[in-house]
Design a protein around this motif. Structure first.
Motif, short mmCIF file in Angstrom:
data_model
loop_
_atom_site.label_atom_id
_atom_site.label_comp_id
_atom_site.label_asym_id
_atom_site.label_seq_id
_atom_site.Cartn_x
_atom_site.Cartn_y
_atom_site.Cartn_z
N GLU A 184 0.84 -1.21 0.00
CA GLU A 184 0.00 0.00 0.00
C GLU A 184 0.87 1.26 0.00
O GLU A 184 0.55 2.26 -0.66
CB GLU A 184 -0.92 -0.02 1.23
CG GLU A 184 -2.06 -1.02 1.10
CD GLU A 184 -2.91 -1.05 2.35
OE1 GLU A 184 -2.47 -0.47 3.39
OE2 GLU A 184 -3.99 -1.65 2.31
N GLY A 185 1.99 1.21 0.74
CA GLY A 185 2.90 2.36 0.73
C GLY A 185 3.53 2.58 -0.64
O GLY A 185 3.65 3.73 -1.11
N GLN A 186 3.95 1.49 -1.30
CA GLN A 186 4.53 1.60 -2.63
C GLN A 186 3.50 2.09 -3.65
O GLN A 186 3.81 2.94 -4.49
CB GLN A 186 5.09 0.24 -3.07
CG GLN A 186 6.24 -0.24 -2.21
CD GLN A 186 6.75 -1.59 -2.65
OE1 GLN A 186 6.48 -2.03 -3.76
NE2 GLN A 186 7.49 -2.26 -1.77
N ILE A 187 2.29 1.56 -3.50
CA ILE A 187 1.23 1.97 -4.43
C ILE A 187 0.92 3.46 -4.26
O ILE A 187 0.73 4.19 -5.24
CB ILE A 187 -0.03 1.10 -4.22
CG1 ILE A 187 0.25 -0.35 -4.66
CG2 ILE A 187 -1.21 1.68 -4.98
CD1 ILE A 187 -0.86 -1.32 -4.32
N ALA A 188 0.87 3.92 -3.03
CA ALA A 188 0.59 5.34 -2.77
C ALA A 188 1.71 6.21 -3.34
O ALA A 188 1.47 7.29 -3.92
CB ALA A 188 0.43 5.56 -1.27
N GLN A 189 2.95 5.75 -3.17
CA GLN A 189 4.09 6.51 -3.71
C GLN A 189 4.03 6.57 -5.24
O GLN A 189 4.27 7.63 -5.84
CB GLN A 189 5.39 5.88 -3.25
CG GLN A 189 6.63 6.67 -3.66
CD GLN A 189 7.90 6.04 -3.13
OE1 GLN A 189 7.85 5.00 -2.45
NE2 GLN A 189 9.03 6.67 -3.40
N LEU A 190 3.73 5.45 -5.86
CA LEU A 190 3.60 5.42 -7.32
C LEU A 190 2.45 6.30 -7.79
O LEU A 190 2.54 6.97 -8.84
CB LEU A 190 3.39 3.98 -7.81
CG LEU A 190 4.58 3.04 -7.68
CD1 LEU A 190 4.20 1.63 -8.10
CD2 LEU A 190 5.75 3.54 -8.51
N GLN A 191 1.38 6.33 -7.00
CA GLN A 191 0.24 7.16 -7.37
C GLN A 191 0.61 8.64 -7.33
O GLN A 191 0.22 9.42 -8.21
CB GLN A 191 -0.93 6.87 -6.43
CG GLN A 191 -2.22 7.60 -6.79
CD GLN A 191 -2.76 7.20 -8.13
OE1 GLN A 191 -2.86 6.02 -8.44
NE2 GLN A 191 -3.13 8.19 -8.95
N ASN A 192 1.36 9.04 -6.31
CA ASN A 192 1.80 10.44 -6.23
C ASN A 192 2.71 10.79 -7.41
O ASN A 192 2.58 11.88 -7.99
CB ASN A 192 2.55 10.67 -4.91
CG ASN A 192 1.63 10.60 -3.71
OD1 ASN A 192 0.44 10.88 -3.82
ND2 ASN A 192 2.18 10.21 -2.55
#
Length: 279
Positions: free
Chosen positions: A105-113
């Motif tokens: 979830e942290g990686q996905i959020a970072q990629l989303q940003n």
């Protein structure tokens, strides 16, 4: 400044001057526009790759969530069967999967940003490209109009390279024409003064005059002899003559003389025209 530095500076300045003369602003604008479009395409490709990576992480997260639910059910089943050891193992696996989900979830959020930032930059770059395209077309139109106006002005004032060549060609044609006219007038003058006859004949003008006088004297002498033979005086009285077979028609003689003179004049004119053509 050292010698090498000065040489480098001179070479760069020369190259810069050559490039400035060879540069076409319209081509430069088109090339810059294509470069910006290539950059936009690279940004779009980066966004697509980033989105693909994010989707992979999301798929992996869903699978882990499914495993978490599976381990939760296994723990419940083990408790029902009084298998606390199996229940503990199922809960431990559930905890590992939940930790992995949290990392994803942290990686996905970072990629989303990152994706959001790239999309924003892509939109900004796309707007700049559209503005540049509008300015580019405007600048190209202005440059082409200025270039056409410059060519017309150079043509009207005669300061352009092509018009300068045309002017020099006209001057050369005028000079050659004047030379030919002067030569033709000189030939006419030489022909009138008899210089051509002097040049083509071995006899001098005095020799020709003496020869003409001698020929005229011989003709006069022969005429006097003819008169004496016929008994004709210098001033004969007018007498009526009767037509007979022995009389001679003088009109035929006069006609022959006139024809010979005409033929002589024609031959002289022909020779003169031939000499002018040869010269």
């Amino acid at each position: 400044m050292g010698v090498l530095s000065r040489m480098s500076y001179v070479v760069r300045s020369k190259i810069n001057a050559v490039l400035n003369r060879a540069e076409d602003p319209t081509e430069t604008l088109d090339y810059s526009y294509e470069q910006m479009r290539d950059e936009l395409q690279d940004v779009k490709q980066g966004i697509a790759d980033l989105t693909t990576q994010k989707k992979r992480l999301e798929i992996q997260k869903r699978r882990l969530e499914e495993n978490v639910e599976k381990h939760n059910q296994q723990a419940r089943q083990a408790v029902k069967q009084d298998r606390e050891d199996l229940a503990r193992q199922a809960l431990e696996k559930k905890k590992q999967k939940m930790n992995q989900i949290e990392d994803l979830e942290g990686q996905i959020a970072q990629l989303q940003n990152t994706q959001d930032n790239l999309v924003e930059k892509k939109n900004e770059l796309q707007n700049r490209i559209e503005e540049f395209r509008t300015k580019k077309e405007s600048m190209k139109a202005r440059y082409e109009a200025a270039e056409a106006n410059s060519r017309v002005s150079e043509a009207m004032t005669g300061v352009g390279d092509e018009m300068q060549d045309v002017g020099m060609a006209i001057e050369r044609a005028e000079e050659k024409t004047e030379d030919m006219e002067a030569r033709a007038e000189a030939m006419d003058e030489l022909q009138d003064t008899g210089a051509f006859e002097d040049a083509l004949s071995d006899k001098s003008s005095l020799d020709r005059e003496l020869e003409e006088m001698r020929s005229s004297g011989e003709v006069d002498s022969e005429l006097e002899t003819l008169k004496a033979d016929m008994g004709v005086e210098d001033e004969p009285e007018e007498e009526e003559t009767s037509s007979s077979d022995d009389d001679i028609d003088l009109s035929d003689l006069e006609a022959d003389v006139a024809a010979e003179e005409t033929e002589t004049e024609t031959e002289s004119e022909t020779e003169q025209a031939t000499e002018e053509n040869n010269s």
